[in-house]
Design a protein around this motif. Structure first.
Motif, PDB file in Angstrom:
ATOM      1  N   GLY A 158      -1.512  22.063 -99.366  1.00 24.60           N
ATOM      2  CA  GLY A 158      -2.719  21.775-100.140  1.00 24.60           C
ATOM      3  C   GLY A 158      -2.853  20.291-100.431  1.00 24.60           C
ATOM      4  N   MET A 159      -1.735  19.633-100.769  1.00 32.58           N
ATOM      5  CA  MET A 159      -1.778  18.200-101.042  1.00 32.58           C
ATOM      6  C   MET A 159      -2.118  17.413 -99.776  1.00 32.58           C
ATOM      7  N   ALA A 160      -1.608  17.851 -98.629  1.00 30.70           N
ATOM      8  CA  ALA A 160      -1.928  17.177 -97.366  1.00 30.70           C
ATOM      9  C   ALA A 160      -3.405  17.335 -97.034  1.00 30.70           C
ATOM     10  N   LYS A 161      -3.966  18.512 -97.321  1.00 30.40           N
ATOM     11  CA  LYS A 161      -5.393  18.716 -97.059  1.00 30.40           C
ATOM     12  C   LYS A 161      -6.252  17.856 -97.974  1.00 30.40           C
ATOM     13  N   LEU A 162      -5.875  17.765 -99.248  1.00 31.38           N
ATOM     14  CA  LEU A 162      -6.647  16.941-100.177  1.00 31.38           C
ATOM     15  C   LEU A 162      -6.521  15.458 -99.840  1.00 31.38           C
ATOM     16  N   TRP A 163      -5.371  15.038 -99.321  1.00 29.17           N
ATOM     17  CA  TRP A 163      -5.210  13.638 -98.928  1.00 29.17           C
ATOM     18  C   TRP A 163      -6.160  13.298 -97.780  1.00 29.17           C
ATOM     19  N   LYS A 164      -6.246  14.182 -96.819  1.00 27.13           N
ATOM     20  CA  LYS A 164      -7.165  13.963 -95.699  1.00 27.13           C
ATOM     21  C   LYS A 164      -8.606  13.979 -96.180  1.00 27.13           C
ATOM     22  N   GLU A 165      -8.920  14.891 -97.115  1.00 30.41           N
ATOM     23  CA  GLU A 165     -10.283  14.992 -97.639  1.00 30.41           C
ATOM     24  C   GLU A 165     -10.650  13.755 -98.460  1.00 30.41           C
ATOM     25  N   ALA A 166      -9.687  13.184 -99.171  1.00 31.46           N
ATOM     26  CA  ALA A 166      -9.955  11.987 -99.973  1.00 31.46           C
ATOM     27  C   ALA A 166     -10.383  10.824 -99.082  1.00 31.46           C
ATOM     28  N   GLY A 167      -9.737  10.689 -97.941  1.00 34.46           N
ATOM     29  CA  GLY A 167     -10.134   9.637 -97.018  1.00 34.46           C
ATOM     30  C   GLY A 167     -11.539   9.841 -96.487  1.00 34.46           C
ATOM     31  N   ARG A 168     -11.899  11.095 -96.213  1.00 32.52           N
ATOM     32  CA  ARG A 168     -13.249  11.378 -95.710  1.00 32.52           C
ATOM     33  C   ARG A 168     -14.301  11.094 -96.780  1.00 32.52           C
ATOM     34  N   VAL A 169     -14.025  11.505 -97.996  1.00 28.31           N
ATOM     35  CA  VAL A 169     -14.982  11.301 -99.093  1.00 28.31           C
ATOM     36  C   VAL A 169     -15.146   9.808 -99.386  1.00 28.31           C
ATOM     37  N   LYS A 170     -14.055   9.049 -99.310  1.00 31.57           N
ATOM     38  CA  LYS A 170     -14.148   7.609 -99.565  1.00 31.57           C
ATOM     39  C   LYS A 170     -15.073   6.938 -98.563  1.00 31.57           C
ATOM     40  N   THR A 171     -14.994   7.355 -97.313  1.00 28.83           N
ATOM     41  CA  THR A 171     -15.873   6.791 -96.286  1.00 28.83           C
ATOM     42  C   THR A 171     -17.339   7.099 -96.587  1.00 28.83           C
ATOM     43  N   ILE A 172     -17.612   8.327 -97.056  1.00 28.24           N
ATOM     44  CA  ILE A 172     -18.991   8.711 -97.384  1.00 28.24           C
ATOM     45  C   ILE A 172     -19.505   7.907 -98.575  1.00 28.24           C
TER      46      ILE A 172
END
Length: 841
Positions: free
Chosen positions: A290-304
């Motif tokens: 779950g933490m690995a998924k949220l880390w990847k999602e954080a990078g995507r959201v930051k780009t947006i």
């Protein structure tokens, strides 16, 4: 003689080819970052650009991962990080050369789900889920090997030299770790270049400058840190060659090792974690996936959020079979990062302070690095330096690697590029420590290389010693929390014997001189040590020199009595002549700190370990290829047997052959189903070969049937051509005989050709008749290969006669009394003065 000359010429050609091949070797440049790897290849004949990965992307994610037994790199590794969090390793730049108990390793554990352990060198190793441990250097070396393979595929040759960018604040421990990883990867370090300096080289490549210095700040907001480098650009002229060049000087550097894009991702992930916990009342921090998924999602959201005021975060089955969905606004994100605003601009002020320049002297602040696109970062920099100084005139992602490639090309001396000369500086103070000669318990500390010292500096220390002693190089200040101060210890050996020898030669007050060198890549070491003493000259000339002050000054009796600093220039340093009786070289034994570079045995073991892993993967790929090839071949044979009676395969095969092939096919299919997954490559190919031995005779028949008409037509064509030639040639021979002139051919030669033609015609006619009686499912009576070979023999026989030149007719000799007039055949005596040649020879 001619044979010897030929051999010598061939030898010289081979040697020249080898030297030429070496001189045209490729140079690989790598910008190794926490999130991304960018690479570029410099090779004659290859367009200068960024190296593409296998997906034709211009950058590679800095990640290596394992999916069971399969090793993956780049985006493939990142994509499986949420499924195999303990087998995915990224952001390794943070822990290069870092002690296990340092603060930076603690920070690394907050952003990574990987398990860490301590190595024998007190550094960091990372552990897979199956317990396999890899040192940081080995994991980085794997990524460099992957880039090396991409470069070699593009170059079409082996790539051995690399230049790699590093942050200017990297200590010797971190630079050693980088160099070790490069060596383990099978590469040679051409140079390490500070990333800000590399950007400056890229900036200067397409611009011209005046003799008045032009000052710029390279502001690099990367993933792991933020750096600012004050650079001066000046046009200069070489005093010897008078050729112009661009001089780049690094004047000052500022940095924040803990502020960058990763810190932004970390805080954005905390927003997502808080949102999940508040909505679902479950602590996702205990779930690695779950933490690995949220880390990847954080990078995507930051780009947006860099281009939008809000973003919707959606992760299916993030943890505990819960689908996560939350809205994040830019205002919310900037609020949790507001304490980072001054930290993003502090490196600029520190760099200006170190350079001794006010902001008013700066022409522009050049933004580079992925995080420089973040609106919050840009706003902070604009507020600090003014919007009119912000420059976005370089590629923020690729300028460092392209500049490093150009810098490496200039070092290799095999590429013709714009003449750009660089002077970089040391970031951290370095001091020398040693025990006092008159008090073994007192340690003397001397600042030998203060911060700001130029790369390439050499400093000579002079000691008055009679016995062996040691000099320690260390950092007087803390480089980073948890990092050691001691860099290395240099044991200077052989002093008593050297001093005794100098004394016997008449030396006056001999001393020990040790040279501390700061290399162009930022490494510090003690390169050489000598015992030196001025030898008294008792001759009349020597006494006169001493009388009029020709002798050297006496060295005072102090522990450190001389400190000289000189910048190492491109000209060769003059070494003392071998006959110099006043200097005796001493032995230096370098002992590194426990967390220093890996020793030769450790690097050899790591290299062998990676090579074994590479060989295993190659073997696995070959086995999979053999398995897939056999499986496809079985399907093909099954289709051939099931296609019906009118297919060429059925018409050209006998019932017994098809039956034997069908039986063998069924056995192989059953074997592949039962044992194929565990069979080795050799066994898989053996199974295919057994089937091919039954299929090939059948395939050969219908291929022969297809090729026979063309081969027969070719044979008949040469029979006809030869027959026509013989008829015409015999007529010409007869006509030439009547005219009394020599002919191109003799009757014997034409008879031999006609005999060869008749034999070929008889053989061909017999073979065709036998072939007509042969059924389609029987082996051919005459092979098309033999048809072509015999026709070729006849053709060559014919061509030898056709291409023969007509013999020249000899002209009748002219008589001496002819009106054309010729000199008498009687030789005339020539005077000595008229003789040609050189009698003196």
């Amino acid at each position: 003689m001619s044979r010897l000359s030929l051999r010598r010429a061939v030898t010289l050609f081979v040697l020249f080819a080898a030297v030429f091949e070496t001189s045209l070797a490729s140079v690989l440049a790598v910008d190794y970052g926490s999130d991304w790897i960018k690479a570029s290849l410099m090779k004659p004949g290859v367009p200068f650009d960024v190296l593409l990965n296998k997906d034709s992307k211009r950058k590679i994610q800095s990640c290596v991962a394992w999916k069971k037994d399969e090793r993956l790199f780049g985006s493939d590794a990142t994509n499986i990080a949420s499924r195999f969090p303990q087998d995915s390793f990224s952001s390794l730049k943070y822990i290069q050369g870092a002690p296990y108990n340092s603060d930076i390793v603690t920070y690394f554990t907050s952003i990574s789900t990987a398990q860490i352990s301590e190595t024998d060198r007190k550094t960091v190793a990372l552990k897979q889920s199956d317990g396999t441990e890899w040192s940081t250097e080995e994991l980085v070396a794997m990524q460099l090997s992957y880039v090396k393979k991409l470069a070699e595929d593009l170059a079409g040759e082996s790539v051995n030299e690399v230049i790699l960018t590093v942050p200017p604040y990297f200590s010797q421990f971190e630079r050693d770790s980088v160099a070790d990883a490069i060596e383990i990867a099978g590469l040679k370090t051409l140079a390490l270049v500070n990333d800000g300096t590399a950007v400056a080289v890229n900036y200067a490549m397409t611009r011209t400058f005046s003799t008045t210095p032009e000052y710029h700040v390279i502001y690099d907001a990367g993933a792991s840190s933020t750096r600012a480098t004050v650079i001066s650009f000046t046009a200069a002229e070489d005093p010897k060659t008078k050729s112009p060049y661009t001089q780049i000087n690094v004047l000052g550097v500022g940095y924040d090792r803990n502020t960058g894009g990763t810190e932004l991702d970390l805080r954005l992930r905390d927003i997502l974690i808080d949102s999940f916990i508040s909505k679902h009342r479950r602590d996702i921090r205990k779930d690695n996936r779950g933490m690995a998924k949220l880390w990847k999602e954080a990078g995507r959201v930051k780009t947006i959020l860099s281009a939008n005021s809000d973003a919707m975060s959606t992760v299916e089955s993030v943890a505990f079979d819960i689908d996560f969905k939350a809205k994040v606004t830019r205002a919310q994100f900037e609020d949790v990062c507001k304490d980072l605003h001054p930290r993003f601009v502090r490196p600029i002020h520190d760099a200006l302070t170190n350079a001794g320049l006010p902001l008013e002297n700066i022409s522009s602040v050049i933004l580079t690095g992925g995080s420089s696109r973040t609106p919050m970062v840009q706003a902070a920099v604009k507020a600090a330096v003014g919007e009119d100084r912000i420059a976005l005139n370089i590629n923020a992602d690729e300028s460092a690697v392209l500049g490093a490639a150009l810098y490496g090309a200039s070092l290799s001396r095999q590429f013709k590029t714009k003449d750009i000369r660089v002077t970089d500086v040391l970031m951290h103070d370095i001091q020398a420590s040693y025990l006092a000669s008159n008090s073994p318990t007192r340690t003397i500390h001397t600042a030998v290389l203060p911060g700001g010292s130029k790369h390439g500096t050499r400093k000579t220390l002079t000691f008055k010693r009679q016995d062996d002693f040691s000099v320690m190089l260390n950092y007087p200040d803390v480089v980073m929390s948890g990092f050691p101060h001691e860099i290395l210890e240099a044991k200077i050996i052989g002093i008593p014997e050297a001093i005794g020898n100098l004394t016997e030669r008449g030396a006056i007050d001999p001393v020990i001189k040790a040279t501390v060198v700061l290399s162009e890549s930022g490494f510090v070491s003690i390169k050489d040590a000598v015992a030196y003493g001025e030898i008294k000259d008792d001759s009349i000339t020597g006494k006169l020199k001493g009388l009029f002050g020709g002798g050297g000054d006496q060295v005072p009796e102090t522990d450190l009595d001389e400190e000289t600093q000189k910048t190492e220039k491109k000209e060769k340093v003059k070494k003392p002549l071998a006959k110099d009786q006043s200097t005796i070289p001493l032995e230096i034994e370098i002992v590194y700190n426990a967390q220093g570079p890996m020793n030769a045995a450790a690097k050899r073991a790591a290299r062998d370990r990676l090579r074994a892993l590479d060989n295993l993967e190659v073997s696995r790929q070959l086995r999979e290829e053999a398995h897939n090839t056999l499986e496809g071949y079985l399907y093909k044979l099954r289709d051939l047997l099931d296609d019906g009676a009118e297919t060429p395969f059925t018409k050209c095969s006998q019932q017994s052959e098809r039956k034997a092939l069908s039986k063998k096919l069924s056995e192989t299919i059953a074997w592949l189903h039962d044992e194929g997954d565990t069979a080795d490559t050799v066994k898989l190919w053996e199974k295919r070969s057994a089937l091919e031995s039954l299929e090939k005779p059948i395939v050969h028949r219908y291929k022969e049937i297809e090729a026979f008409p063309q081969a027969l037509n070719n044979s008949q064509k040469w029979n006809w051509s030869t027959r026509l030639f013989l008829a015409e040639a015999r007529e010409n021979v007869t006509a030439d005989a009547i005219a009394g002139v020599p002919s191109k051919w003799t009757s014997e030669e034409l008879d031999a050709l006609e005999k060869a033609l008749q034999e070929h015609e008889v053989w061909l006619n017999n073979g065709v008749e036998r072939q007509k009686k042969t059924k389609m499912n029987e082996d051919p009576a005459i092979e098309t290969k033999e048809l072509r070979e015999r026709a070729k023999t006849l053709e060559q026989h014919l061509q030898r006669l056709v291409r023969r030149k007509t013999p020249k007719v000899k002209k009748a000799p002219v008589k001496s009394g002819d009106s054309s007039g010729t000199s008498s055949a009687e030789p005339t005596e020539t005077g000595a003065g008229d003789r040609p040649g050189h009698d003196e020879l």
